[in-house]
Structure formats: structure tokens, C-alpha cells
Design an enzyme around this catalytic site. Structure first.
Site, PDB file in Angstrom:
ATOM      1  N   GLU A  50       0.781  -0.997   0.233  1.00 28.25           N
ATOM      2  CA  GLU A  50      -0.151   0.076   0.031  1.00 28.25           C
ATOM      3  C   GLU A  50       0.778   1.199   0.096  1.00 28.25           C
ATOM      4  O   GLU A  50       1.676   1.450   0.703  1.00 28.25           O
ATOM      5  CB  GLU A  50      -0.947   0.178   1.446  1.00 28.25           C
ATOM      6  N   LYS A 119      -8.998   2.801  -3.011  1.00 27.03           N
ATOM      7  CA  LYS A 119      -9.221   2.518  -1.571  1.00 27.03           C
ATOM      8  C   LYS A 119     -10.645   3.169  -1.140  1.00 27.03           C
ATOM      9  O   LYS A 119     -10.849   4.313  -1.376  1.00 27.03           O
ATOM     10  CB  LYS A 119      -8.331   2.891  -0.504  1.00 27.03           C
ATOM     11  N   CYS A 155      -5.902  -3.033   1.662  1.00 24.64           N
ATOM     12  CA  CYS A 155      -6.034  -3.047   3.056  1.00 24.64           C
ATOM     13  C   CYS A 155      -7.143  -2.926   3.922  1.00 24.64           C
ATOM     14  O   CYS A 155      -7.939  -4.030   3.736  1.00 24.64           O
ATOM     15  CB  CYS A 155      -4.994  -1.697   3.661  1.00 24.64           C
TER      16      CYS A 155
END
Length: 558
Positions: A50, A119, A155
Site C-alpha cells: 500500500e 481504496k 488494506c
């Protein structure tokens, strides 16, 4: 591409690497080197963690337009290099699109940025505050890579069902999750449980890639893994180590399966905490460019453990230990400190502090005339030691390691501008009872990446004797504090678990002791605000996790 013409094997290289926040060119160079190695290993795709190009977590640095521009330029430069026919790339970076700044992963192939995914779930708890930095992305579809549809939940996107559900509905075949997941005790099991839940719900295999390395107080432990579509463990990478591992996924009867992944052993509990402390100190010193460290070696257990961690992290040649005795320093402490320094093989000097203490007392004599001696004079000893260590740091460049544990910092059993002086504290998040355990552990076990010696590095007498600050005659910590086993149990309840005072009393702790510890905990907040950063190993450390006001009149009277 029709399923019948899609490949039956996809080789994915996992770059469990150690980026540095803000070192965009350095991170790009790491990515280049790992992609070259991935090509040598025959990979079709290399996955990075990430926000890899930026380093994670970039905090407010990511809001700087110049920083965003530099990350984007590095991505475009890297993308151009993928025209060589080598592996495709999935790499994380901040992505500016008009007014929106997102936490993104870019697919690089054929000499350009093919597509970007953003994200969706932005964490805003504990050490995370991404909602103040990023805009949530739209629900993503899969990324086509060499004929295979790959989902890339980033994530926190794994921690709820929505993103993975969307990827399943839009045809994803394998889930590849890039992460910046910091370590705390038990985190590896928690990650695998969350990942397993997504696999069960989706019926898809999953690759979980985590970064490794220290960034300020956070340590990222790697420990990347993969799960088969049935939820079983496909592979397990090592913790606390940089690795590039290529795993082959083969499709049979419409199901992708990994057949050749590594199965490394991941340390747990005290061993994992010790390795986190070593890695956190190593990267803090190295990434900030210090030539080494200096610390006061008192003959006590805290400084002995810090010295062992420093040697394991940096090597004995970069660790300078200094004994700073005064009239209350016992011959036992002198012998124990010398024995510890010898076992670790470090440079060891003795600097008596009496001239400095007497000089300070002389300077204050007029103002203090007629006042009884008290803790003020005791603290002058600690502050003299702090001044001498900082002077060594100023003159020769090593960073001062401060050595207070979480028990002491909880109740304020530390001296501002004295033993709290320093640039970093590797044991800041360890309670005293764990300090004892880690000393015994290190004497019996040496981590594979440790630069220190095998065998006993903390003399047994240092562990077995009664702890003392030696600021007055015959002083022990027990004069001021409850026994550490009792104190730590109360503190874990108040700090880590936020329990009510009544709950701790009901559990069998003495009411007067609990209320006294709670009072000291609140009163010491102003000291903790001025403490050096240190490695986070618990789920609730002081600083990034537990943010309490200094001015605070609340007491739990229930």
C-alpha cells in the site's frame, strides 16, 4: 478475454519490501530492483504494498501538491519501463484526480499506466486517520492482468464485506490485497481471520501482501500470506524480513490454486515483540541517518535490554554504553553494567556525575537556602546524566536511546529532561514485567537477523535483583510503586483495556492501590507528551493510540 483462452498459470511475485516515507526515488529504485528479480524468477506480475511509492503512512505529507506530483511522476516513469516485456506491476501511491486525492493502486504494463483502483474503506481509528487525508474511491471492479481478472482490495477494504462482494459480482478470480498493516501483538492471527472470512464469503483465493520495516513508532512486520479458495493456508512468508517470493497459481476445473508457496514460521508473543523492537530501532536510526546510538547503562534491567536490542539492531560497533555513577550507585550495579557491556562487546565508558551534581546544587544553593532536601535533589542526578548523554550525542553524532518502560511512563516514575532524554525508546510500549521476560528470552534465543552475540547478554543478576533508580541510599522501586506484577495488571486494565476502576476492584485488586495508580496515570500525561517516540507493540500505545488531555480533572469514582 474468453475463459477458454485465458492462461492456466499465473506467476505472482510478492514484494515484501521496506519503503521509506518521502523517499520517492529510493522507493522507486527498490521497486525496479525487485521487478528485475521478479523477472529473473519468471513472474508475470509483481505486487507492491500500500502507498509503496510514497511510503506508509505518509500522514500530512501526502497533502503537499509537490509530493503528490513527485509520486505520480515516479509512477509514470516506472510504467514506461514495463514496455520491456517483463512482469506487469501493481503498485500503491496517492492519486490526485481533480479535487479528489485517493489511496490507490496502479496497474503498470505495456509501457503505461493501464488502470487505477482506489481504496474505498478509509480507517479512522487507533493509529489511522485516513479520512482526513483521502477521498473514498468508488467500488472497484477487477483488473485484467494477462487474461486473469484480479481484484485488488486495499488494506481496510478487506475488513468489511462490501468491496470484496463487488469484486465477486464483477468477475474477479483471485484477490490481491496490498497492505500497510502495522504490528502489534496478536495482529498476524487477526489478519488471517479477517482474510479467511472474505475467502469464505467470496469463494476466491486471496493473497495478503504487507510491507515490512519501521516508520517512526510503527513497525510493519510483513508476514504476508495466501489463502486457497477453500480457506486453507496456501503460503506463509517470514515476519520482519524483506523478501521477494514468486508463487505460481494454477487453474483447474475453474478454481485457482497455489501449489508451491513457502511456509515460513512466524514468531509470536514475546519473540515477535522483541523482533519488532529491534526492527523499529534499526530503521529509526538508519532512516534518520544517525551513525549509531549512545545510552546510559545503569546496571538495571531496562538499560540492559535496550543495549541488547541496540546491538542486535545495529551491531556492537555502533553502540556506545556509558555508566554514570553517583554516590548512591552500588558496587553491584557497577559490576553488572560492566558485565553486560562485555557480553555485548560494546564500547563502555564511565563518567562520574558527582562534579556535575555538586555544581548544580551549588548554583541553586542561594535559592534553596532553608528548604529541606527532597526529590528535587534526586532529580538533579538524573538530569545531570541526561545532559552528559546529550553532550556525547551533540559532539559525536550518535542518537541517545532512552530506556524507560511503559510501567514507569504510565505512572510518571521518570524525570523530565533527565532519564527521559533521548531520540527514541525501543521499550516504550513494554511493561516492566515483560522487560524481565524479554531479557530471559534473549539470553536463551537469538533472532536470525540479530547482529549481537549468542548466549547470555543480560547478566542473570541484573534480572534477579530488586529494581532501583539508586537516587538515594537503599532505594528500591518498591518504595514508590506497587510490585510490578500487580502494577502492570492494573495498568493493562486502565490503559490497554479502558476498564472501570470498579471492574479492577471486583477482579481482586486493592481499591486504594487502583485509585492511586489511576491518579498517577492521569497526572503523568504531561510527561508522556514530552517523551521520545518508541516502538509500538501493544494494541494501545501512548501517543498514536491513546490520546488523553493533559488538563483533565476526571476521576472514575464509581
Amino acid at each position: 478475454m474468453p475463459a477458454s483462452s485465458a492462461p492456466d498459470t499465473l506467476r505472482i511475485a510478492l514484494a515484501q519490501a521496506n519503503p521509506t516515507v518521502g523517499d520517492i526515488r529510493g522507493n522507486l529504485e527498490i521497486a525496479r530492483e525487485m521487478r528485475a528479480e521478479a523477472a529473473f524468477q519468471g513472474a508475470d506480475l509483481v505486487l507492491f504494498s500500500e502507498l509503496f511509492l510514497a511510503g506508509y503512512p505518509p500522514e500530512d505529507l501526502v497533502l503537499k501538491p509537490a509530493f503528490q506530483d513527485a509520486c505520480r511522476a515516479a509512477c509514470e516513469e516506472f510504467a514506461a519501463e514495463t514496455g520491456d516485456g517483463g512482469p506487469d506491476v501493481l503498485i500503491g501511491l496517492p492519486w490526485r484526480d481533480g479535487a479528489d486525492l485517493t489511496n490507490a493502486v496502479a496497474h503498470l504494463a505495456g509501457g503505461k499506466v493501464q488502470t487505477v483502483r482506489h481504496k474505498v474503506e478509509l480507517p479512522n481509528y487507533g493509529v489511522f486517520d485516513e479520512k482526513r487525508l483521502f477521498t473514498p474511491g468508488p467500488l472497484p471492479g477487477p483488473i485484467p492482468v494477462r487474461g486473469v481478472r484480479l481484484g485488488a482490495p486495499i488494506c481496510e477494504d478487506l475488513w468489511t464485506e462490501e468491496v470484496v462482494d463487488c469484486l465477486v459480482e464483477t468477475g474477479a478470480e483471485i484477490l490481491l490485497s496490498p497492505n500497510g498493516s502495522p504490528y502489534w501483538r496478536g495482529k498476524a492471527h487477526l489478519r488471517q481471520n479477517v482474510a479467511a472470512a472474505r475467502v469464505v464469503e467470496s469463494g476466491l483465493p486471496l493473497i495478503y501482501l504487507n510491507q515490512v520495516g519501521g516508520q517512526d513508532e510503527l513497525v510493519f512486520d510483513g508476514a504476508s500470506f495466501g489463502l486457497q479458495a477453500d480457506g486453507s493456508l496456501a503460503f506463509q512468508m517470514a515476519a520482519f524480513d524483506e523478501q521477494l517470493v514468486t508463487v505460481a497459481w494454477t487453474r483447474r476445473d475453474g478454481v485457482w490454486r497455489c501449489l508451491d508457496g513457502p511456509m515460513d514460521v512466524v514468531e509470536e508473543d514475546d519473540a515477535a515483540d522483541y523482533r519488532a523492537c529491534v526492527l523499529g530501532l534499526r530503521d529509526y536510526v538508519g532512516k534518520n541517518g544517525f551513525p549509531g546510538v549512545v545510552l546510559g547503562l545503569s546496571g538495571g534491567v531496562d538499560s540492559a535490554l535496550c543495549a541488547a536490542i541496540a546491538v542486535d539492531a545495529l551491531g556492537a560497533d555502533k553502540v556506545h554504553c556509558v555508566m554514570l555513577p553517583y554516590r548512591y550507585t552500588s558496587s553491584e550495579s557497577l559490576a553488572d553494567a560492566a558485565a553486560c557491556a562485555k557480553a555485548l562487546g560494546v564500547r563502555y565508558d564511565t563518567l562520574p556525575i558527582e562534579p556535575a551534581v555538586l555544581g548544580l546544587e551549588s548554583a541553586l544553593a542561594g535559592l534553596f537556602q532553608g528548604a529541606a532536601r527532597d526529590v528535587t535533589e534526586e532529580n538533579l542526578q538524573s538530569r545531570a546524566r541526561g545532559a552528559l548523554l546529550m553532550s556525547i550525542s551533540n559532539k559525536f553524532g550518535p542518537m541517545v536511546v532512552t530506556t524507560g518502560n511503559k510501567s514507569e511512563m504510565s505512572v510518571g516514575y521518570a524525570t523530565l529532561y533527565g532519564d527521559m532524554n533521548g531520540g527514541f525508546n525501543p521499550i516504550k510500549d513494554l511493561y516492566k514485567s515483560q522487560v524481565f521476560r524479554l531479557c530471559r528470552l534473549r539470553n536463551a534465543w537469538r533472532p536470525t537477523d540479530a547482529l549481537g552475540p549468542d548466549g547470555e547478554v543480560v547478566p542473570v543478576n541484573v534480572i534477579d535483583k530488586a529494581p532501583t533508580a539508586e537516587l538515594r541510599e537503599n532505594q528500591t522501586d518498591a518504595d514508590s510503586l506497587p510490585p510490578y506484577d500487580e502494577l502492570d495488571a492494573i495498568l493493562i486494565g486502565l490503559v490497554d483495556d479502558e476498564k472501570r476502576v470498579a471492574d479492577l476492584i471486583a477482579a481482586g485488586h486493592d481499591e486504594e492501590t487502583v485509585r492511586r495508580v489511576e491518579r498517577l496515570l492521569y497526572l503523568a500525561e504531561y510527561k508522556r507528551r514530552q517523551a521520545a517516540p518508541g516502538v509500538k507493540v501493544t494494541a494501545r500505545n501512548f501517543g498514536r493510540d491513546r490520546r488523553y488531555p493533559i488538563v483533565n480533572r476526571f476521576r472514575d469514582v464509581g
